[in-house]
Design a protein around this motif. Structure first.
Motif, PDB file in Angstrom:
ATOM      1  N   UNK A  41      48.044  37.223  34.853  1.00  0.00           N
ATOM      2  CA  UNK A  41      46.903  37.809  35.447  1.00  0.00           C
ATOM      3  C   UNK A  41      46.071  38.279  34.263  1.00  0.00           C
ATOM      4  N   UNK A  42      44.999  38.043  34.325  1.00  0.00           N
ATOM      5  CA  UNK A  42      43.813  38.735  33.445  1.00  0.00           C
ATOM      6  C   UNK A  42      43.018  39.863  34.420  1.00  0.00           C
ATOM      7  N   UNK A  43      43.174  40.882  33.746  1.00  0.00           N
ATOM      8  CA  UNK A  43      42.487  42.236  34.661  1.00  0.00           C
ATOM      9  C   UNK A  43      41.868  43.121  33.559  1.00  0.00           C
ATOM     10  N   UNK A  44      40.855  44.006  34.036  1.00  0.00           N
ATOM     11  CA  UNK A  44      40.200  44.920  33.201  1.00  0.00           C
ATOM     12  C   UNK A  44      40.923  46.077  33.225  1.00  0.00           C
ATOM     13  N   UNK A  45      40.605  46.945  32.398  1.00  0.00           N
ATOM     14  CA  UNK A  45      41.020  48.487  32.086  1.00  0.00           C
ATOM     15  C   UNK A  45      41.073  48.998  33.463  1.00  0.00           C
ATOM     16  N   UNK A  46      40.423  49.039  34.445  1.00  0.00           N
ATOM     17  CA  UNK A  46      40.434  49.741  35.686  1.00  0.00           C
ATOM     18  C   UNK A  46      41.634  49.019  36.288  1.00  0.00           C
ATOM     19  N   UNK A  47      41.976  48.048  36.370  1.00  0.00           N
ATOM     20  CA  UNK A  47      43.134  47.538  37.166  1.00  0.00           C
ATOM     21  C   UNK A  47      44.162  47.775  36.669  1.00  0.00           C
ATOM     22  N   UNK A  48      44.277  47.824  35.036  1.00  0.00           N
ATOM     23  CA  UNK A  48      45.558  48.353  34.399  1.00  0.00           C
ATOM     24  C   UNK A  48      45.842  49.585  34.833  1.00  0.00           C
ATOM     25  N   UNK A  49      44.867  50.667  34.847  1.00  0.00           N
ATOM     26  CA  UNK A  49      45.043  51.972  35.116  1.00  0.00           C
ATOM     27  C   UNK A  49      45.840  52.040  36.543  1.00  0.00           C
ATOM     28  N   UNK A  50      45.340  51.329  37.370  1.00  0.00           N
ATOM     29  CA  UNK A  50      46.043  51.330  38.665  1.00  0.00           C
ATOM     30  C   UNK A  50      47.523  51.155  38.649  1.00  0.00           C
ATOM     31  N   UNK A  51      48.100  50.395  37.794  1.00  0.00           N
ATOM     32  CA  UNK A  51      49.535  50.238  37.677  1.00  0.00           C
ATOM     33  C   UNK A  51      50.123  50.901  36.396  1.00  0.00           C
ATOM     34  N   UNK A  52      49.284  51.836  35.989  1.00  0.00           N
ATOM     35  CA  UNK A  52      49.932  52.630  34.916  1.00  0.00           C
ATOM     36  C   UNK A  52      49.880  52.119  33.370  1.00  0.00           C
ATOM     37  N   UNK A  53      49.163  51.032  33.156  1.00  0.00           N
ATOM     38  CA  UNK A  53      49.102  50.158  32.184  1.00  0.00           C
ATOM     39  C   UNK A  53      47.978  50.497  31.044  1.00  0.00           C
ATOM     40  N   UNK A  54      48.172  49.984  30.057  1.00  0.00           N
ATOM     41  CA  UNK A  54      46.778  50.137  29.036  1.00  0.00           C
ATOM     42  C   UNK A  54      46.955  49.074  28.067  1.00  0.00           C
ATOM     43  N   UNK A  55      45.780  48.341  27.612  1.00  0.00           N
ATOM     44  CA  UNK A  55      45.930  47.598  26.555  1.00  0.00           C
ATOM     45  C   UNK A  55      46.607  46.459  26.802  1.00  0.00           C
ATOM     46  N   UNK A  56      46.623  45.846  28.168  1.00  0.00           N
ATOM     47  CA  UNK A  56      47.509  44.788  28.605  1.00  0.00           C
ATOM     48  C   UNK A  56      46.529  43.935  29.316  1.00  0.00           C
ATOM     49  N   UNK A  57      45.383  43.183  28.701  1.00  0.00           N
ATOM     50  CA  UNK A  57      44.435  42.397  29.295  1.00  0.00           C
ATOM     51  C   UNK A  57      44.893  41.375  30.020  1.00  0.00           C
ATOM     52  N   UNK A  58      46.372  40.814  29.673  1.00  0.00           N
ATOM     53  CA  UNK A  58      46.700  39.642  30.070  1.00  0.00           C
ATOM     54  C   UNK A  58      48.135  40.109  30.435  1.00  0.00           C
ATOM     55  N   UNK A  59      48.920  39.612  31.466  1.00  0.00           N
ATOM     56  CA  UNK A  59      50.162  40.170  31.716  1.00  0.00           C
ATOM     57  C   UNK A  59      50.698  38.969  32.785  1.00  0.00           C
ATOM     58  N   UNK A  60      51.942  38.764  32.868  1.00  0.00           N
ATOM     59  CA  UNK A  60      52.661  37.651  33.545  1.00  0.00           C
ATOM     60  C   UNK A  60      52.555  38.054  35.141  1.00  0.00           C
ATOM     61  N   UNK A  61      52.452  37.478  36.189  1.00  0.00           N
ATOM     62  CA  UNK A  61      52.715  37.814  37.451  1.00  0.00           C
ATOM     63  C   UNK A  61      53.880  38.621  37.715  1.00  0.00           C
ATOM     64  N   UNK A  62      55.016  38.058  37.282  1.00  0.00           N
ATOM     65  CA  UNK A  62      56.132  38.625  37.576  1.00  0.00           C
ATOM     66  C   UNK A  62      56.533  40.036  37.011  1.00  0.00           C
ATOM     67  N   UNK A  63      55.826  40.156  35.857  1.00  0.00           N
ATOM     68  CA  UNK A  63      56.015  41.563  35.099  1.00  0.00           C
ATOM     69  C   UNK A  63      55.192  42.403  35.891  1.00  0.00           C
ATOM     70  N   UNK A  64      53.810  42.290  36.478  1.00  0.00           N
ATOM     71  CA  UNK A  64      52.945  43.033  37.062  1.00  0.00           C
ATOM     72  C   UNK A  64      53.681  43.500  38.487  1.00  0.00           C
ATOM     73  N   UNK A  65      54.390  42.665  39.318  1.00  0.00           N
ATOM     74  CA  UNK A  65      55.023  43.023  40.337  1.00  0.00           C
ATOM     75  C   UNK A  65      56.213  44.086  40.157  1.00  0.00           C
ATOM     76  N   UNK A  66      56.518  44.378  39.138  1.00  0.00           N
ATOM     77  CA  UNK A  66      57.593  45.537  39.025  1.00  0.00           C
ATOM     78  C   UNK A  66      57.220  46.575  39.008  1.00  0.00           C
ATOM     79  N   UNK A  67      55.864  46.728  39.346  1.00  0.00           N
ATOM     80  CA  UNK A  67      55.430  48.207  39.175  1.00  0.00           C
ATOM     81  C   UNK A  67      54.711  48.396  40.778  1.00  0.00           C
TER      82      UNK A  67
END
Length: 694
Positions: A41-67
């Motif tokens: 998953x490639x996303x911007x800072x706004x999307x990262x903020x919705x998951x409580x993340x920062x400085x993670x412009x790229x993240x595996x889908x399996x990791x993102x769905x943990x939140x």
């Protein structure tokens, strides 16, 4: 503008001139993209903020769905797979909850996107935008919760509630209580009120609801009559109800809330109470009772005319303070406390009190005995205290006089005790002399006892003689009458004086028979003791008048009987007393004047008896019964003579009779321990006063 600035290109496309990054930030939208090949998953800072993340412009889908909230994870995964399915249109739109990676903050987010296919039909790109919709979801949930609570409130309310939408009055909601009131089933929900309840036509309710809808003005009424078809038949009910308009944010009416309470039982109970009070009013007036009512809710007293006369009031309704004014100051609080106590929940509901009242106009003081009972409304709350009051002033005066007599007698006894104490020594001195004479007294007592036995036997023999003689005389009289009847038949065709002599003989025999019967009655009364039984003089007088009904009808006599007491006595003897008095009143009537007989009674203390009245037995008080007529009367000097046996003031040819009737009356009164007197003047009727012990 400087010369270095380039001129604005008016013909450039709007999308080319738009600063897309600025627009996304202004809309608080985030951008995301999933690479199907790497599942990154490639996303911007706004999307990262919705998951409580920062400085993670790229993240595996399996990791993102943990939140993603566990309850929403299955729904999100299903939506992603469906969007990337070649059979779908590739659209992706799902709202779910995220759990902040660092803070654990819960947010509602909405991810919107689309999948793109290459020439070979494979998904090569899956991207879109995301936004925080927590405020919208929470607002919608709050609305849904409020609506849910509102519906539950209506459903569980103990009284009938319905909601009608639009001016056509569509039944949107109705709880079980309202359905039961209508006598319908839940199938009426969604129907027009006029169609669900056609019996409302011709009644004011549809028009009132339309008026509330048009004017936005609530309507409320108490105890309104409603006709409804329940159990297949038109029935009448009474309701207290409210029509409350419901408005939207613009203040426009969109529905009407109807709340109704069935008060049929209370209204019918009130109507029944009024009917009962009306029927009782006549009986109360005959009993010379006053009535009063306390409206517990309004705190107002109401009085009958008799009570108003006692109190000196001109208005039949008074407030509490005004009602207590006629009470002496020392009684006001105690009466108020007694009334307050009986109207409280859990009380017996029975009020009884005795106290004085002072007429506000005349200052006259009376003593009243008040009784009342609390009546309750349909809810079980005290609504009315209703009762009667009886003037007991005269009774209390008698009691007071008796107490005074007792006190006087007590004082006299105390003086007598002192005198007795002074004479005890003298009596002690004479004891020896008395002892010496005891033997003489014993002998005298024996002689007296023997004399009493002789006297008793003599009286018994005399009574037996009178009774037997009277019976034995009846037999020859009957033979005389029988033989005279035979002789009259034998000489029926005779023209001589034989028939005249026979008629005189029969007349004499009839008078002799009547005299013997009266003597028998007098003898029985003289020898019959009065049994101890309570008898009603009202019943006795009614029976005596019934026995004389033929004579009363023939003479068109007018009879007036007042309230008579119940006393101890013999019903048969008292019946002879009144029947003889009434018979005399009818017999000794004036020619051309309709006979009138009036019977009345009152109580009189022994100390207030006329001097000439000497009762056969002493008592504290007596019933004074008067029998008065408008007949021929008699000279006052014969007042004592008329009660003697065989005493007549008129010739037997003028008025029939034996002269025993009034002697029987006096004997009956004497047997009952009383006395009888007579007062009269020629041509002015006669008045007989009978005094019997209370």
């Amino acid at each position: 503008m400087t010369g270095e600035q380039k001129p604005f290109r008016q013909n450039k496309e709007l999308t080319e001139r738009l600063d897309v990054d600025f627009a996304l930030k202004a809309a608080r939208l985030g951008i995301w993209e999933i690479d199907p090949a790497t599942n990154l998953i490639n996303w911007d800072d706004q999307c990262q903020e919705l998951f409580g993340l920062a400085n993670m412009n790229q993240i595996p889908y399996e990791q993102a769905i943990r939140y993603i909230h566990p309850d929403d994870l299955g729904r999100v995964d299903k939506a992603v797979k469906q969007a990337m399915d070649l059979q779908s249109n590739g659209k992706y739109d799902v709202t779910y909850r995220t759990i902040g990676a660092a803070t654990g903050q819960l947010r509602w987010v909405r991810f919107i996107g689309k999948s793109y296919l290459n020439e070979s039909g494979e998904v090569y790109r899956f991207s879109g935008v995301a936004l925080d919709v927590s405020d919208d979801v929470q607002a919608r949930q709050q609305i849904e919760l409020s609506e849910h609570r509102f519906r539950n409130l209506i459903k569980e309310a103990p009284f009938a509630i319905g909601v009608y939408t639009s001016r056509e009055l569509i039944i949107e909601m109705a709880n079980d209580a309202m359905i039961k009131v209508w006598g319908k089933t839940p199938s009426v929900i969604g129907m027009k009120l006029a169609d669900a309840l056609p019996e409302l036509e011709g009644q004011p309710f549809i028009g009132l609801l339309e008026q509330v809808y048009d004017t936005n003005i609530p309507y409320q009424t108490a105890e309104q009559l409603v006709n409804l078809v329940v159990d297949g038949r038109l029935q009448t009910y009474w309701f207290t109800f409210t029509y409350q308009p419901l408005t939207n944010e613009q203040g426009k009416v969109y529905a009407i809330l109807n709340m109704a309470v069935d008060v049929t039982e209370r209204v019918l109970a009130t109507q029944k109470l009024v009917e009962t009070q009306t029927s009782m009013r006549g009986a109360i007036e005959l009993a010379e009772l006053a009535t009063w009512h306390l409206d517990i809710k309004k705190n107002t007293f109401s009085y009958s005319k008799r009570f108003m006369g006692w109190l000196g009031f001109s208005d039949e309704s008074k407030t509490l303070d005004e009602a207590y004014n006629p009470l002496p100051p020392s009684y006001r609080q105690s009466v108020a406390n007694a009334i307050e106590a009986v109207t409280q929940p859990g009380s017996s509901g029975i009020y009884e009190n005795e106290h004085p009242i002072i007429n506000r106009l005349t200052g006259q003081t009376r003593i009243i005995h008040a009784q009342a009972q609390v009546f309750y409304d349909a809810a079980g709350k005290p609504a009315l205290l209703s009762g009667t009051a009886h003037d007991v002033t005269e009774q209390r005066r008698i009691n007071l006089a008796l107490e005074q007599q007792v006190q006087e007698r007590t004082e006299e006894l105390e003086i007598t005790n002192e005198e007795l104490a002074a004479t005890i020594e003298e009596l002690a001195a004479t004891n020896e002399e008395l002892a010496a004479t005891n033997e003489e007294l014993t002998e005298a007592n024996d002689v007296l006892a023997e004399f009493n036995q002789h006297l008793t036997r003599s009286n018994q023999n005399l009574e037996q003689f009178a009774y037997i003689a009277s019976h034995d005389l009846q037999e020859p009289l009957r033979k005389i009458q029988q033989f005279s009847d035979l002789l009259k038949t034998h000489y029926a065709t005779s023209s001589g004086e034989e028939l005249v002599y026979l008629e005189r003989m029969q007349l004499a025999a009839s008078r002799m028979s009547l005299l013997i019967k009266d003597l028998l009655a007098f003898s029985r009364i003289s020898t019959s003791p009065v049994p101890p039984a309570r008898v009603s003089l009202t019943r006795i007088v009614d029976e005596a008048l019934e026995n004389l009904s033929v004579a009363i009808d023939e003479t068109n006599a007018q009879i007036e009987v007042g309230t008579l007491p119940t006393l101890q006595g013999d019903a048969l003897q008292l019946g002879q007393l009144f029947q003889n008095l009434f018979s005399n009143a009818l017999k000794f009537r004036r020619q051309g004047v309709l006979p009138k007989i009036r019977v009345s009674a009152r109580s009189v203390l022994a100390v207030d008896l006329p001097i000439t009245v000497k009762p056969a037995r002493q008592a504290v008080a007596f019933h004074s019964i008067e029998v008065e007529d408008n007949g021929i009367g008699f000279e006052e000097k014969y007042a004592d003579r008329i009660f003697q046996v065989f005493q007549r003031l008129h010739g037997k040819n003028e008025f029939a009779g034996t002269g025993v009737g009034l002697a029987i009356c006096q004997k009956v009164v004497t047997n009952h321990g009383g006395a009888i007197t007579a007062m009269s003047q020629p041509g002015q009727g006669a008045r007989f006063c009978i005094y019997l012990p209370v």
